[in-house]
Design a protein around this motif. Structure first.
Motif, PDB file in Angstrom:
ATOM      1  N   GLY A  16       0.804  -1.216   0.000  1.00 17.94           N
ATOM      2  CA  GLY A  16       0.000   0.000   0.000  1.00 17.94           C
ATOM      3  C   GLY A  16       0.830   1.256   0.000  1.00 17.94           C
ATOM      4  N   GLU A  17       1.404   1.602   1.158  1.00 15.61           N
ATOM      5  CA  GLU A  17       2.149   2.857   1.290  1.00 15.61           C
ATOM      6  C   GLU A  17       3.405   2.901   0.427  1.00 15.61           C
ATOM      7  N   LEU A  18       4.125   1.778   0.363  1.00 16.79           N
ATOM      8  CA  LEU A  18       5.409   1.770  -0.352  1.00 16.79           C
ATOM      9  C   LEU A  18       5.265   1.400  -1.825  1.00 16.79           C
ATOM     10  N   ARG A  19       4.099   0.905  -2.243  1.00 20.28           N
ATOM     11  CA  ARG A  19       3.866   0.510  -3.641  1.00 20.28           C
ATOM     12  C   ARG A  19       4.908  -0.505  -4.118  1.00 20.28           C
ATOM     13  N   GLY A  20       5.307  -1.395  -3.207  1.00 19.89           N
ATOM     14  CA  GLY A  20       6.352  -2.350  -3.549  1.00 19.89           C
ATOM     15  C   GLY A  20       5.871  -3.776  -3.467  1.00 19.89           C
ATOM     16  N   THR A  21       6.826  -4.693  -3.405  1.00 24.25           N
ATOM     17  CA  THR A  21       6.521  -6.124  -3.310  1.00 24.25           C
ATOM     18  C   THR A  21       7.356  -6.733  -2.199  1.00 24.25           C
ATOM     19  N   ILE A  22       6.869  -7.826  -1.631  1.00 23.39           N
ATOM     20  CA  ILE A  22       7.610  -8.547  -0.598  1.00 23.39           C
ATOM     21  C   ILE A  22       7.446 -10.031  -0.839  1.00 23.39           C
ATOM     22  N   GLU A  23       8.507 -10.781  -0.581  1.00 27.48           N
ATOM     23  CA  GLU A  23       8.486 -12.236  -0.726  1.00 27.48           C
ATOM     24  C   GLU A  23       9.208 -12.853   0.470  1.00 27.48           C
ATOM     25  N   LEU A  24       8.543 -13.799   1.117  1.00 25.08           N
ATOM     26  CA  LEU A  24       9.153 -14.563   2.206  1.00 25.08           C
ATOM     27  C   LEU A  24       9.477 -15.949   1.676  1.00 25.08           C
ATOM     28  N   GLY A  50      15.881 -19.485   2.893  1.00 23.71           N
ATOM     29  CA  GLY A  50      17.178 -18.995   2.480  1.00 23.71           C
ATOM     30  C   GLY A  50      17.926 -20.011   1.638  1.00 23.71           C
ATOM     31  N   ALA A  51      18.871 -19.535   0.849  1.00 25.77           N
ATOM     32  CA  ALA A  51      19.619 -20.436  -0.038  1.00 25.77           C
ATOM     33  C   ALA A  51      20.378 -21.495   0.750  1.00 25.77           C
ATOM     34  N   SER A  52      20.885 -21.153   1.944  1.00 29.72           N
ATOM     35  CA  SER A  52      21.641 -22.100   2.758  1.00 29.72           C
ATOM     36  C   SER A  52      20.940 -22.341   4.085  1.00 29.72           C
ATOM     37  N   GLY A  53      19.621 -22.240   4.092  1.00 33.48           N
ATOM     38  CA  GLY A  53      18.864 -22.434   5.315  1.00 33.48           C
ATOM     39  C   GLY A  53      18.364 -21.114   5.856  1.00 33.48           C
ATOM     40  N   GLY A  54      17.558 -21.179   6.889  1.00 34.98           N
ATOM     41  CA  GLY A  54      17.018 -19.968   7.465  1.00 34.98           C
ATOM     42  C   GLY A  54      15.904 -19.389   6.613  1.00 34.98           C
ATOM     43  N   THR A  55      15.586 -18.129   6.885  1.00 40.16           N
ATOM     44  CA  THR A  55      14.492 -17.440   6.193  1.00 40.16           C
ATOM     45  C   THR A  55      15.013 -16.160   5.557  1.00 40.16           C
ATOM     46  N   GLU A  56      14.445 -15.813   4.425  1.00 44.08           N
ATOM     47  CA  GLU A  56      14.833 -14.595   3.716  1.00 44.08           C
ATOM     48  C   GLU A  56      13.574 -13.826   3.311  1.00 44.08           C
ATOM     49  N   ALA A  57      13.515 -12.558   3.712  1.00 47.21           N
ATOM     50  CA  ALA A  57      12.436 -11.658   3.283  1.00 47.21           C
ATOM     51  C   ALA A  57      13.032 -10.674   2.289  1.00 47.21           C
TER      52      ALA A  57
END
Length: 527
Positions: free
Chosen positions: A493-501, A504-511
């Motif tokens: 909304g405010e930022l007019r952007g995109t987000i993807e959760l 991670g490539a080697s484990g973990g999480t990446e936003a």
């Protein structure tokens, strides 16, 4: 079109110091062009056979141009540049010859050798030639103003040939300065005014001097007129310095509610001080607008300061309320609200110390990341690291982005690295996977990395941890957690952007966030 430096470096063997001197001439030669009523072309030799290349050109604002077409980048030789060859080889100003024709325009040629003085202060070799070409189609009997302009132009031309013009630029001084048409005063060797243009006379009248300037000691006059004695002394000392052959910095004189900018230049043809040239400009309205802007900026900063204080008060009230709530779920919700309000207060605190509606965002991210590790409900010591730079961001982007990052950092710490009793518990059907450890030097060390870089008017941000990763079947679009809903609403909304959760490539999480920095008209222009 190539720049002066590009052309000189590509086609000539001039030294860097020579090219820098040519840049100084091109930065200050509008003055000479206006005084001469002529086009100025800067020519550099290309080959030993007498070929010259035009690397810069300026047209007069006081007379019609001799050239309708741009001459920069043109290489010529033979009889057409014979006057340039004489000035270059003999090191003297060339003024002989009959008028030449450019189409239907008759023009008079002159050629001025360009010297760069040595470190010992002596005139060096000729490095280039300034062609002074005057359109003769409107020739008429010159007025007193024109005669004074031409006389002064000849003195400055001789100083170019001597290597004493233009003078060195003072630190922090821009190319913006009074022009010939703003007001011109010529002084003799004793500092007395020998000529003042009508615009110069008008500028001094604004300061309260109603008499004619001719015959006045200008340094003494500046002392009398200035409302502040210190300003008057500095302006007078600038005049005296120019008479000694120095090039003083520009000065402003305030008197009777008016402000005048002055620039004093020494006149030293052939090394002999014969007086000074003083350019003046009435900048009363400019300074009035500056003061209005300063007042406005101070008001805006004060507003941001008060908003920050109010937000901190709200956070304190929520914190007090949380201490008195018996229900654990309600206490956690209030504490989360405290952190969200505090993150917005950080942006307003930064804006209260800035002169515009933009913030240096790296410091804000570092403070939010530090706070996330301190308040997160986990027993694990998690390291925070920022990679890359966010740079300066507009306030409307910074306010929303700091809330998004606050939520993502807290989630990365709390859910990526749960307390020991959760990780040590036996695995149950559907349980989250065990923490993933990094490899290399930081193996086994829990860490969250915030990365940022700009690419084609977009800001790319990632928040990566080496924790236990996303649970099986995780769907960001259907998540019911308030923090995730806030992030999704602000980003799209405010930022007019995109987000993807994602994992991670080697484990973990990446936003991963992609935020446009150039806004559409209906969403306000930012940068």
């Amino acid at each position: 079109m190539s720049t002066l430096r590009d052309l000189a470096e590509e086609h000539t063997h001039l030294r860097p110091a020579d090219i820098d001197h040519l840049h100084r001439i091109a930065g200050d030669w509008q003055l000479l062009s206006d005084l001469s009523f002529a086009d100025l072309l800067l020519w550099v030799p290309v080959d030993a056979d007498g070929t010259f290349l035009c690397v810069a050109q300026v047209r007069p604002t006081t007379a019609p141009t001799a050239y309708q077409d741009d001459q920069v980048g043109r290489i010529v030789g033979g009889p057409e540049v014979a006057h340039l060859a004489v000035a270059y080889s003999q090191g003297r100003i060339w003024r002989e010859g009959d008028p030449v024709w450019y189409g239907d325009v008759p023009a008079r040629h002159e050629a001025i050798p360009v010297r760069l003085r040595t470190a010992e202060g002596e005139a060096g070799e000729v490095v280039a030639v300034v062609g002074r070409d005057t359109n003769l189609s409107t020739a008429r009997t010159p007025s007193q103003l024109e005669l004074n302009y031409l006389t002064t132009a000849d003195d400055l031309a001789q100083m170019i040939a001597d290597g004493t013009f233009p003078p060195p630029r003072h630190p922090g001084e821009t190319t913006s300065a009074p022009r010939v048409g703003d007001g011109l005063v010529r002084l003799d060797a004793g500092g007395k005014v020998t000529y003042a243009s009508p615009n110069a006379q008008s500028a001094y009248r604004r300061l309260g001097y109603a008499s004619h300037l001719v015959g006045e000691d200008l340094a003494a006059l500046h002392r009398r007129l200035a409302g502040d004695p210190l300003d008057g002394t500095e302006a007078a000392n600038g005049i005296l310095a120019a008479l000694r052959g120095e090039a003083p910095p520009r000065r402003e004189i305030d008197a009777r509610g008016a402000t005048m900018l002055t620039r004093a230049l020494p006149l030293m043809p052939a090394g002999v001080p014969i007086g000074a040239l003083v350019l003046v400009r009435d900048i009363t309205e400019v300074r009035r607008r500056d003061r209005a802007l300063i007042t406005k900026d101070a008001t805006i900063r004060e507003i941001h300061h008060r908003v920050k204080n109010n937000l901190q008060t709200v956070a304190a009230l929520l914190r007090l309320q949380a201490r008195r709530v018996a229900m654990p779920e309600a206490r956690v919700a209030l504490e989360e609200s405290v952190r969200r309000v505090a993150s917005i207060a950080l942006v307003h605190e930064t804006l209260s110390m800035s002169s515009d509606e933009a913030v240096e965002f790296d410091g804000i991210v570092d403070r939010v990341a530090s706070a996330a590790t301190e308040v997160a409900a986990t027993e694990v010591s998690v390291g925070m690291r920022r990679r890359g730079s966010f740079g300066v961001l507009p306030a409307e982007i910074a306010t929303s982005l700091v809330m998004v990052l606050n939520e993502l950092l807290l989630n990365a710490v709390e859910h990526g690295f749960p307390p020991a009793d959760e990780t040590d518990a036996p695995s149950a059907p559907g349980a989250l996977p065990a923490p993933v450890v990094a490899s290399g030097a930081d193996a086994g060390r829990p860490e969250v990395v915030v990365s940022a870089h700009r690419f084609r008017k977009t800001l790319h941000v990632s928040v990566t941890d080496n924790g236990r990763g996303l649970p099986p079947g995780f769907d960001a679009e259907r998540g019911s957690k308030l923090g995730l809903q806030i992030v999704r609403a602000l980003v799209t909304g405010e930022l007019r952007g995109t987000i993807e959760l994602r994992q991670g490539a080697s484990g973990g999480t990446e936003a991963v966030l992609v935020v446009p920095l150039a806004r559409t008209p209906d969403n306000r222009s930012t940068i």
